[in-house]
Structures are given as structure tokens and as C-alpha cells.
Design an enzyme around this catalytic site. Structure first.
Site, PDB file in Angstrom:
ATOM      1  N   ASP A   1     -14.006   6.514  -2.712  1.00 21.85           N
ATOM      2  CA  ASP A   1     -13.631   6.241  -4.245  1.00 21.85           C
ATOM      3  C   ASP A   1     -14.002   7.147  -5.446  1.00 21.85           C
ATOM      4  O   ASP A   1     -13.255   7.341  -6.215  1.00 21.85           O
ATOM      5  CB  ASP A   1     -13.703   5.163  -4.003  1.00 21.85           C
ATOM      6  CG  ASP A   1     -12.235   3.966  -3.712  1.00 21.85           C
ATOM      7  OD1 ASP A   1     -11.279   4.774  -3.094  1.00 21.85           O
ATOM      8  OD2 ASP A   1     -12.384   2.662  -3.188  1.00 21.85           O
TER       9      ASP A   1
ATOM     10  N   SER B   1       0.768  -1.396  -0.052  1.00 22.07           N
ATOM     11  CA  SER B   1      -0.415  -0.386   0.083  1.00 22.07           C
ATOM     12  C   SER B   1       1.089   0.380   0.026  1.00 22.07           C
ATOM     13  O   SER B   1       1.996   1.431   0.016  1.00 22.07           O
ATOM     14  CB  SER B   1      -1.133   0.167   1.083  1.00 22.07           C
ATOM     15  OG  SER B   1      -1.703   0.851   1.525  1.00 22.07           O
ATOM     16  N   LEU B   2       0.447   2.348  -0.979  1.00 24.99           N
ATOM     17  CA  LEU B   2       1.362   3.921  -0.568  1.00 24.99           C
ATOM     18  C   LEU B   2       0.680   4.501  -0.145  1.00 24.99           C
ATOM     19  O   LEU B   2       1.563   5.905   0.178  1.00 24.99           O
ATOM     20  CB  LEU B   2       0.987   3.753  -2.454  1.00 24.99           C
ATOM     21  CG  LEU B   2       1.402   3.261  -3.261  1.00 24.99           C
ATOM     22  CD1 LEU B   2       1.277   3.996  -4.865  1.00 24.99           C
ATOM     23  CD2 LEU B   2       3.290   3.638  -3.201  1.00 24.99           C
TER      24      LEU B   2
ATOM     25  N   THR C   1     -16.586 -12.113 -17.407  1.00 26.12           N
ATOM     26  CA  THR C   1     -18.017 -12.921 -16.685  1.00 26.12           C
ATOM     27  C   THR C   1     -18.837 -11.893 -16.931  1.00 26.12           C
ATOM     28  O   THR C   1     -18.885 -11.128 -16.272  1.00 26.12           O
ATOM     29  CB  THR C   1     -17.402 -13.011 -15.211  1.00 26.12           C
ATOM     30  OG1 THR C   1     -15.987 -13.626 -14.747  1.00 26.12           O
ATOM     31  CG2 THR C   1     -18.561 -14.339 -14.720  1.00 26.12           C
ATOM     32  N   PRO C   2     -19.071 -12.592 -18.409  1.00 22.12           N
ATOM     33  CA  PRO C   2     -20.387 -11.626 -18.452  1.00 22.12           C
ATOM     34  C   PRO C   2     -21.453 -11.543 -17.911  1.00 22.12           C
ATOM     35  O   PRO C   2     -22.094 -10.511 -17.600  1.00 22.12           O
ATOM     36  CB  PRO C   2     -20.752 -12.403 -19.682  1.00 22.12           C
ATOM     37  CG  PRO C   2     -19.607 -12.715 -20.250  1.00 22.12           C
ATOM     38  CD  PRO C   2     -19.295 -13.291 -18.862  1.00 22.12           C
TER      39      PRO C   2
ATOM     40  N   LYS D   1     -13.568  -4.123   1.688  1.00 17.97           N
ATOM     41  CA  LYS D   1     -14.468  -2.632   1.634  1.00 17.97           C
ATOM     42  C   LYS D   1     -15.584  -3.499   1.917  1.00 17.97           C
ATOM     43  O   LYS D   1     -16.558  -2.696   2.297  1.00 17.97           O
ATOM     44  CB  LYS D   1     -14.091  -2.161   0.044  1.00 17.97           C
ATOM     45  CG  LYS D   1     -12.778  -1.412  -0.140  1.00 17.97           C
ATOM     46  CD  LYS D   1     -13.038  -0.630  -1.232  1.00 17.97           C
ATOM     47  CE  LYS D   1     -11.333  -0.318  -1.080  1.00 17.97           C
ATOM     48  NZ  LYS D   1     -11.213   0.327  -2.626  1.00 17.97           N
TER      49      LYS D   1
ATOM     50  N   LEU E   1      -6.915   2.028 -13.820  1.00 16.82           N
ATOM     51  CA  LEU E   1      -6.991   2.494 -12.348  1.00 16.82           C
ATOM     52  C   LEU E   1      -5.614   2.143 -11.783  1.00 16.82           C
ATOM     53  O   LEU E   1      -5.329   2.408 -10.893  1.00 16.82           O
ATOM     54  CB  LEU E   1      -8.138   1.712 -11.462  1.00 16.82           C
ATOM     55  CG  LEU E   1      -9.519   2.577 -11.814  1.00 16.82           C
ATOM     56  CD1 LEU E   1     -10.301   1.826 -10.421  1.00 16.82           C
ATOM     57  CD2 LEU E   1     -10.021   4.307 -12.237  1.00 16.82           C
TER      58      LEU E   1
ATOM     59  N   ALA F   1     -16.446  -5.623 -13.462  1.00 16.68           N
ATOM     60  CA  ALA F   1     -17.394  -4.996 -12.665  1.00 16.68           C
ATOM     61  C   ALA F   1     -16.708  -5.883 -11.640  1.00 16.68           C
ATOM     62  O   ALA F   1     -18.241  -6.402 -10.321  1.00 16.68           O
ATOM     63  CB  ALA F   1     -18.669  -6.297 -13.268  1.00 16.68           C
TER      64      ALA F   1
HETATM   65  P1  NDP Z   1     -11.995  -6.889  -7.531  1.00 20.41           P
HETATM   66  O1  NDP Z   1     -11.233  -7.787  -7.590  1.00 20.41           O
HETATM   67  O2  NDP Z   1     -13.175  -6.484  -6.967  1.00 20.41           O
HETATM   68  O3  NDP Z   1     -12.418  -6.610  -9.576  1.00 20.41           O
HETATM   69  C1  NDP Z   1     -11.336  -7.078 -10.363  1.00 20.41           C
HETATM   70  C2  NDP Z   1     -11.851  -7.031 -11.043  1.00 20.41           C
HETATM   71  O4  NDP Z   1     -10.929  -7.440 -13.112  1.00 20.41           O
HETATM   72  C3  NDP Z   1     -13.352  -8.266 -12.391  1.00 20.41           C
HETATM   73  O5  NDP Z   1     -14.631  -7.250 -13.014  1.00 20.41           O
HETATM   74  C4  NDP Z   1     -12.475  -9.123 -13.245  1.00 20.41           C
HETATM   75  O6  NDP Z   1     -13.553  -9.412 -13.465  1.00 20.41           O
HETATM   76  C5  NDP Z   1     -11.408  -8.679 -13.906  1.00 20.41           C
HETATM   77  N1  NDP Z   1     -10.348  -8.962 -14.056  1.00 20.41           N
HETATM   78  C6  NDP Z   1      -9.269  -9.906 -13.329  1.00 20.41           C
HETATM   79  N2  NDP Z   1      -7.701 -10.244 -13.946  1.00 20.41           N
HETATM   80  C7  NDP Z   1      -8.632 -10.382 -15.905  1.00 20.41           C
HETATM   81  C8  NDP Z   1      -8.145 -10.787 -16.783  1.00 20.41           C
HETATM   82  N3  NDP Z   1      -6.821 -10.827 -16.399  1.00 20.41           N
HETATM   83  N4  NDP Z   1      -8.792  -9.966 -17.416  1.00 20.41           N
HETATM   84  C9  NDP Z   1      -9.950  -9.601 -17.694  1.00 20.41           C
HETATM   85  N5  NDP Z   1     -10.103  -8.723 -17.188  1.00 20.41           N
HETATM   86  C10 NDP Z   1      -9.861  -9.682 -15.565  1.00 20.41           C
HETATM   87  O7  NDP Z   1     -10.665  -5.631  -8.001  1.00 20.41           O
HETATM   88  P2  NDP Z   1     -11.011  -4.107  -7.401  1.00 20.41           P
HETATM   89  O8  NDP Z   1     -12.342  -3.748  -7.955  1.00 20.41           O
HETATM   90  O9  NDP Z   1     -10.950  -3.553  -6.000  1.00 20.41           O
HETATM   91  O10 NDP Z   1     -10.075  -3.082  -8.395  1.00 20.41           O
HETATM   92  C11 NDP Z   1      -9.492  -3.446  -8.935  1.00 20.41           C
HETATM   93  C12 NDP Z   1      -8.003  -2.484 -10.151  1.00 20.41           C
HETATM   94  O11 NDP Z   1      -8.127  -1.323  -9.580  1.00 20.41           O
HETATM   95  C13 NDP Z   1      -7.033  -3.032  -9.380  1.00 20.41           C
HETATM   96  O12 NDP Z   1      -6.122  -3.226  -9.767  1.00 20.41           O
HETATM   97  C14 NDP Z   1      -7.005  -2.022  -7.969  1.00 20.41           C
HETATM   98  O13 NDP Z   1      -5.525  -1.419  -7.300  1.00 20.41           O
HETATM   99  C15 NDP Z   1      -7.477  -0.789  -8.867  1.00 20.41           C
HETATM  100  N6  NDP Z   1      -7.728   0.100  -8.507  1.00 20.41           N
HETATM  101  C16 NDP Z   1      -7.278   1.696  -8.433  1.00 20.41           C
HETATM  102  C17 NDP Z   1      -7.709   2.714  -7.443  1.00 20.41           C
HETATM  103  C18 NDP Z   1      -7.107   4.280  -7.369  1.00 20.41           C
HETATM  104  O14 NDP Z   1      -7.350   4.672  -5.982  1.00 20.41           O
HETATM  105  N7  NDP Z   1      -6.377   4.318  -8.433  1.00 20.41           N
HETATM  106  C19 NDP Z   1      -8.771   2.349  -6.581  1.00 20.41           C
HETATM  107  C20 NDP Z   1      -9.349   1.404  -6.440  1.00 20.41           C
HETATM  108  C21 NDP Z   1      -8.627   0.059  -6.552  1.00 20.41           C
HETATM  109  P3  NDP Z   1     -14.273 -11.326 -13.285  1.00 20.41           P
HETATM  110  O15 NDP Z   1     -15.616 -11.464 -12.934  1.00 20.41           O
HETATM  111  O16 NDP Z   1     -13.654 -12.257 -15.096  1.00 20.41           O
HETATM  112  O17 NDP Z   1     -13.545 -11.916 -12.542  1.00 20.41           O
END
Ligand code: NDP
Length: 273
Positions: A110, A25-26, A155-156, A76, A211, A131
């Protein structure tokens, strides 16, 4: 490397980020720089909390008289149950990321942090990839601001479900035609995976926004097509600044916060807020 500890061994401090993992974490560097710039003598630490132990950990931090806690992946949702007071938005998106420990009250910064980074960007059509947890908050925020939203997910079914919840359209292919914002909320960037976007169809003046915090395959591909790109660092700063402003009622020093994470960010892209 950020110093971090397990919650049973939490040190005497004022603020913390809890997560699992939390060592990348930063937030400690960013918040510590903010307090220094504000001439406030507060300590902010990163604390490792396993799934299922969030309530016990927050009780413990409350006994230690912590003032505030940021919540990161994967807690969260779990942290909501500990809070005695959360707003409608937290309930709707099932995600809290900022807790006032003494009041047992929680908010989500967020979404507003993300919207702040779009200041000056004209509302239009957005294609959102993902999603997951952050997508839930950002999708709702974008629709609330008047964006027409198309949602694609690996995952649609999850895209269909989220689209139904927020008033967006789920799409089977990540076609960027007509979108002025192409937003990657997936964690594909963390693993370096490519996303199935046909960049040839992107509008020339579209913004590609990831993100994640560095040069992901998504952003590099967009840059290759001459698109404007944004990474997740400004959003990280904004959501942290909004936490500070809610806890302390003072204006957060965003430039000092950004400088701190840019200076200390290790190579690689696995860090989180
Ligand atoms: P989640 O684990 O809740 O969701 C992950 C999502 O990514 C799902 O939709 C998943 O799809 C998809 N996914 C994972 N791997 C792949 C892949 N190889 N190809 C396609 N889709 C993929 O994560 P969060 O929403 O919490 O976080 C997502 C990103 O956002 C992270 O990189 C996190 O670091 C960043 N983030 C940045 C913030 C900022 O302040 N800049 C704040 C919050 C998050 P599926 O449903 O098919 O599994």
C-alpha cells in the site's frame, strides 16, 4: 458483482483477496485482467473470511496450494501473526496486504503503491486526514520520503498517537494553509460525510488526494476551489501491480489493470482493494 465464497468452500485457484466484506473488492477483475494480458493461466478469487478466522483460512488456502493472497479490511493486522516472515515496515505499521502463501511471507504494498502515484510531485508539507490503518502506512512512508506531515483525525487522540509514532504533528483543525498535498485517508467518503476543511485556506496549487475511488464530497469541494484532484484508483492499481511483481517477478501490466477496474466498477464508492 464479483463472485465470492466463504473460505471453507474456497475453489481451486492460485490467488485470492480475503476480507470482510469482500464482495465489493475490485481485485479479482484487476488481477484477472493482468494475468490475461501476461498470457498466464492463473485464477484469482475473492474469499470471505470473518474476523478471528484469518489463520485457519490461510492454512486452508495453503493446503489448496494457493500461491498468493491479498489482504483487505479488516484483516491487515490479524494476518501478520500467520506469517512466518514479515519485514520491518509491516511490523512498524502493523499491516500486511500481500502474502506469499507457500513461503508464509508477507509485505505491505500500500505504502509504495501510494508513493508511486506521487511520482513527480515535489516533496513539501502535507495535511493528512485520518489515523486508521491506511493512514499508519502512508504517514510513515511520507515522513520517510521527507514530507513535513500534519495529522488531523476525528478522534484526536489517535492523531496524537500516530504523529508521535511517525514524527508528524497532530493538529486540532484541518487547516490546509501551506500544504501542497491534502490527503484524505478517512472512510468518510464511503458514507458521503463531509470533512471539516476550510477550503478557502487551501493553496491554489495544492493537490487534493482521496484514497476512495470516486467523486467524494472531499474531491468535489476541492474541485470547486480549482485544486488538482486525485482519487484512489491509481493507488489500487499500483499496490496490486507491486503484489504481482513480488509474487511472479514479472512487470505488471498497469494499463490493462486500470482499464479492467474502470470498465467493471459499479456505481457507488464502496469498493475496496
Ligand atoms: P480504517 O477503518 O482503519 O480508518 C478509518 C479512518 O476514517 C479513521 O481515522 C476514522 O476516524 C476516519 N473516519 C471514519 N468515518 C469518518 C467520518 N465520518 N468523518 C471523519 N473521519 C472518519 O480504514 P482504512 O484506513 O483501512 O481505509 C480508509 C479509506 O481508504 C477507505 O475509504 C478505504 O476504502 C480507502 N483505501 C484505499 C486504498 C486504495 O488502494 N486506494 C487502499 C486502502 C484503503 P476515527 O479514528 O475517529 O474513527
Amino acid at each position: 458483482m464479483t463472485p465470492f465464497t466463504s473460505w471453507q468452500d474456497a475453489p481451486k485457484a492460485d490467488f485470492a483477496v480475503i476480507g470482510d466484506p469482500v464482495d465489493h473488492s475490485l481485485s479479482p477483475q484487476m488481477h484477472t485482467a493482468a494475468y490475461k494480458a501476461l498470457d498466464l493461466d492463473y485464477k484469482y478469487v475473492a474469499i470471505h473470511v470473518p474476523v478471528g478466522e484469518v489463520a485457519a483460512a490461510l492454512d486452508h488456502l495453503r493446503e489448496l496450494d494457493y500461491r498468493g493472497v491479498n489482504v483487505t479490511v479488516p484483516h491487515k493486522g490479524e494476518a501478520i501473526a500467520w506469517c512466518a516472515h514479515v519485514g520491518d515496515f509491516v511490523q512498524q505499521v502493523q499491516a500486511v496486504n500481500t502474502i506469499d502463501v507457500r513461503r508464509k511471507s508477507g509485505i505491505n504494498t500500500d505504502a509504495n503503491g501510494f508513493l508511486a502515484t506521487l511520482d513527480g510531485v515535489k516533496v513539501g508539507t502535507a495535511l493528512m486526514l485520518g489515523a486508521g490503518g491506511s493512514a499508519r502506512a502512508l504517514a510513515r512512508a511520507l515522513v520517510r520520503e521527507g514530507w513535513t506531515l500534519r495529522l488531523w483525525n476525528r478522534t484526536p487522540e489517535r492523531a496524537t498517537e500516530l504523529a508521535g509514532l511517525v514524527g508528524a504533528t497532530a493538529v486540532e483543525t484541518a487547516d490546509p494553509t501551506g500544504a501542497s498535498l491534502i490527503l484524505n485517508t478517512t472512510s468518510a467518503s464511503l458514507t458521503g460525510d463531509e470533512l471539516p476543511i476550510d477550503w478557502n485556506k487551501a493553496e491554489k496549487d495544492a493537490i487534493a488526494y482521496d484514497l476512495a475511488y470516486g467523486d467524494s464530497p472531499f474531491l468535489l469541494a476541492a474541485q470547486g476551489k480549482g485544486l488538482t484532484t486525485m482519487n484512489g484508483l491509481p493507488m489500487l492499481v499500483e499496490q496490486g501491480a507491486l503484489s504481482i511483481e513480488w509474487w511472479l517477478g514479472v512487470r505488471a501490466p498497469r494499463p490493462a489493470m486500470l482499464a479492467a477496474i474502470q470498465a467493471t466498477r459499479p456505481s457507488g464508492d464502496k469498493e475496496q482493494g
